[in-house]
Structures are given as structure tokens and as C-alpha cells.
Scaffold this motif. Structure first.
Motif, short mmCIF file in Angstrom:
data_model
loop_
_atom_site.label_atom_id
_atom_site.label_comp_id
_atom_site.label_asym_id
_atom_site.label_seq_id
_atom_site.Cartn_x
_atom_site.Cartn_y
_atom_site.Cartn_z
N ILE A 24 54.68 16.31 -25.77
CA ILE A 24 54.70 17.41 -24.81
C ILE A 24 55.07 16.83 -23.45
N ASP A 25 55.44 17.70 -22.54
CA ASP A 25 55.90 17.25 -21.24
C ASP A 25 54.74 16.83 -20.35
N VAL A 26 54.21 17.76 -19.58
CA VAL A 26 53.20 17.45 -18.58
C VAL A 26 51.97 18.29 -18.84
N PRO A 27 50.77 17.72 -18.73
CA PRO A 27 49.56 18.53 -18.89
C PRO A 27 49.51 19.63 -17.84
N PRO A 28 48.79 20.72 -18.14
CA PRO A 28 48.68 21.81 -17.17
C PRO A 28 47.84 21.38 -15.97
N PRO A 29 47.92 22.14 -14.89
CA PRO A 29 47.08 21.83 -13.74
C PRO A 29 45.61 21.98 -14.12
N PRO A 30 44.68 21.37 -13.35
CA PRO A 30 43.26 21.43 -13.69
C PRO A 30 42.71 22.84 -13.83
N GLU A 31 43.20 23.78 -13.04
CA GLU A 31 42.75 25.17 -13.19
C GLU A 31 43.94 26.08 -13.01
N MET A 32 44.01 27.08 -13.88
CA MET A 32 45.11 28.04 -13.79
C MET A 32 44.63 29.38 -14.34
N GLU A 33 45.41 30.43 -14.08
CA GLU A 33 45.12 31.74 -14.63
C GLU A 33 46.09 32.02 -15.76
N ILE A 34 45.57 32.62 -16.83
CA ILE A 34 46.41 33.02 -17.94
C ILE A 34 46.22 34.51 -18.18
N ASP A 35 47.16 35.12 -18.87
CA ASP A 35 47.02 36.50 -19.31
C ASP A 35 46.36 36.48 -20.68
N ALA A 36 45.33 37.29 -20.86
CA ALA A 36 44.64 37.39 -22.14
C ALA A 36 44.50 38.87 -22.49
N VAL A 37 44.72 39.20 -23.74
CA VAL A 37 44.50 40.57 -24.21
C VAL A 37 43.03 40.67 -24.61
N ILE A 38 42.30 41.57 -23.94
CA ILE A 38 40.86 41.69 -24.10
C ILE A 38 40.51 43.04 -24.72
N LEU A 39 39.62 43.01 -25.71
CA LEU A 39 39.10 44.22 -26.32
C LEU A 39 38.00 44.75 -25.39
N GLU A 40 38.26 45.91 -24.78
CA GLU A 40 37.31 46.48 -23.82
C GLU A 40 36.54 47.67 -24.37
N GLY A 41 36.86 48.10 -25.55
CA GLY A 41 36.20 49.22 -26.19
C GLY A 41 36.86 49.43 -27.54
N ILE A 42 36.34 50.35 -28.30
CA ILE A 42 36.93 50.61 -29.61
C ILE A 42 38.36 51.08 -29.43
N LYS A 43 39.29 50.34 -30.03
CA LYS A 43 40.73 50.60 -29.97
C LYS A 43 41.26 50.60 -28.54
N GLN A 44 40.62 49.84 -27.65
CA GLN A 44 41.05 49.75 -26.26
C GLN A 44 41.30 48.30 -25.89
N LEU A 45 42.56 47.96 -25.72
CA LEU A 45 42.95 46.60 -25.34
C LEU A 45 43.53 46.63 -23.93
N ARG A 46 43.30 45.55 -23.18
CA ARG A 46 43.84 45.45 -21.82
C ARG A 46 44.20 44.00 -21.54
N ILE A 47 45.29 43.80 -20.83
CA ILE A 47 45.67 42.46 -20.40
C ILE A 47 44.89 42.14 -19.13
N GLN A 48 44.17 41.02 -19.15
CA GLN A 48 43.39 40.58 -18.00
C GLN A 48 43.74 39.15 -17.66
N LYS A 49 43.58 38.79 -16.41
CA LYS A 49 43.71 37.40 -15.98
C LYS A 49 42.41 36.69 -16.30
N ARG A 50 42.50 35.50 -16.87
CA ARG A 50 41.34 34.67 -17.15
C ARG A 50 41.62 33.28 -16.59
N LYS A 51 40.62 32.72 -15.91
CA LYS A 51 40.77 31.37 -15.37
C LYS A 51 40.47 30.35 -16.46
N VAL A 52 41.29 29.33 -16.52
CA VAL A 52 41.09 28.22 -17.45
C VAL A 52 41.05 26.96 -16.60
#
Length: 131
Positions: A24-52
Motif C-alpha cells: 500500500i502507499d501511505v498510511p492514513p493520517p492519525p485522525e480522519m472523518e469517514i462516511d458511514a451508512v448508519i441504521l437509525e431506525g427500522i428500514k432507516q439508513l443515513r450517511i453520517q460522518k464518523r471520526k476514525v
């Protein structure tokens, strides 16, 4: 440019399996935000930012290459419960303290960073998660 999907996992030998070594090229920075698809309710998905952040001492950080959808993922999405588990608490507090709402726990990826106590995996190893 391909967006990087990252995931932290416990790097105990029982929880990971090395498939092959990849470059692989270069490791990621120590902290970054990613997009994650989150289940927020029954049959309800939302894209949220999550810190890694950087992995803890016994964790590795993966660039996710492929994700499978499990039967439990489908049950959580359709009914909010899977098997003998309790009904999900979809409040923000419940999603933080219990099930995180992020589907796709069966996946494979490439190790991009390792914690200081991890000795059996290295950057570039390709692994599969077996939850």
C-alpha cells in the motif's frame, strides 16, 4: 480518486486471519472523518460522518475492500432485532452505548496502521474479519 473506508478492530489472533501481504502507499493520517451508512431506525439508513483515530495498542486499522451483508444485518434493518438479541435502541445515546448501527461486520481489508502491541499483523497485510 477512491475514497478510503476505515475500520478499527481488535487484533487478537482469534479475531483476524491474514490472507496475503499487499503493498500500500501511505498510511492514513492519525485522525480522519469517514462516511458511514448508519441504521437509525427500522428500514432507516443515513450517511453520517464518523471520526476514525489512530488504532489503540491492541488494534489495527483497515482500509475496507469488500463487505458482506449478514442475515443479522437484514434482521436489524427490517425488524430492529436479530435472533435472541434485544430490540435495538435507535436513540443517539443507544447507538453510542450499544450496537453502533453500522452494518457490514463481515468484511475484508488491508491493514493500514497497527497499534504498538500488535505483533502478528503488519501494514499491508490483507485480512478477513470473522465476528
Amino acid at each position: 480518486a477512491v475514497e478510503r473506508s476505515l475500520f478499527l478492530l481488535d487484533a487478537g489472533p482469534a479475531h483476524s486471519r491474514v490472507l496475503e501481504r499487499a503493498m500500500i502507499d501511505v498510511p492514513p493520517p492519525p485522525e480522519m472523518e469517514i462516511d458511514a451508512v448508519i441504521l437509525e431506525g427500522i428500514k432507516q439508513l443515513r450517511i453520517q460522518k464518523r471520526k476514525v483515530g489512530a488504532p489503540a495498542a491492541n488494534q489495527v486499522q483497515l482500509q475496507i475492500n469488500c463487505v458482506g451483508i449478514c442475515g443479522s444485518d437484514m434482521a436489524y434493518w427490517a425488524k430492529g432485532v436479530a435472533g435472541g438479541f434485544v430490540q435495538l435502541d435507535f436513540t443517539p445515546q443507544g447507538l453510542c452505548e450499544g450496537y453502533c448501527g453500522q452494518l457490514g461486520h463481515e468484511c475484508s481489508g488491508t491493514v493500514v496502521a497497527i497499534g504498538k502491541d500488535v505483533t502478528h499483523l503488519g501494514v499491508g497485510d490483507r485480512v478477513a474479519l470473522e465476528p
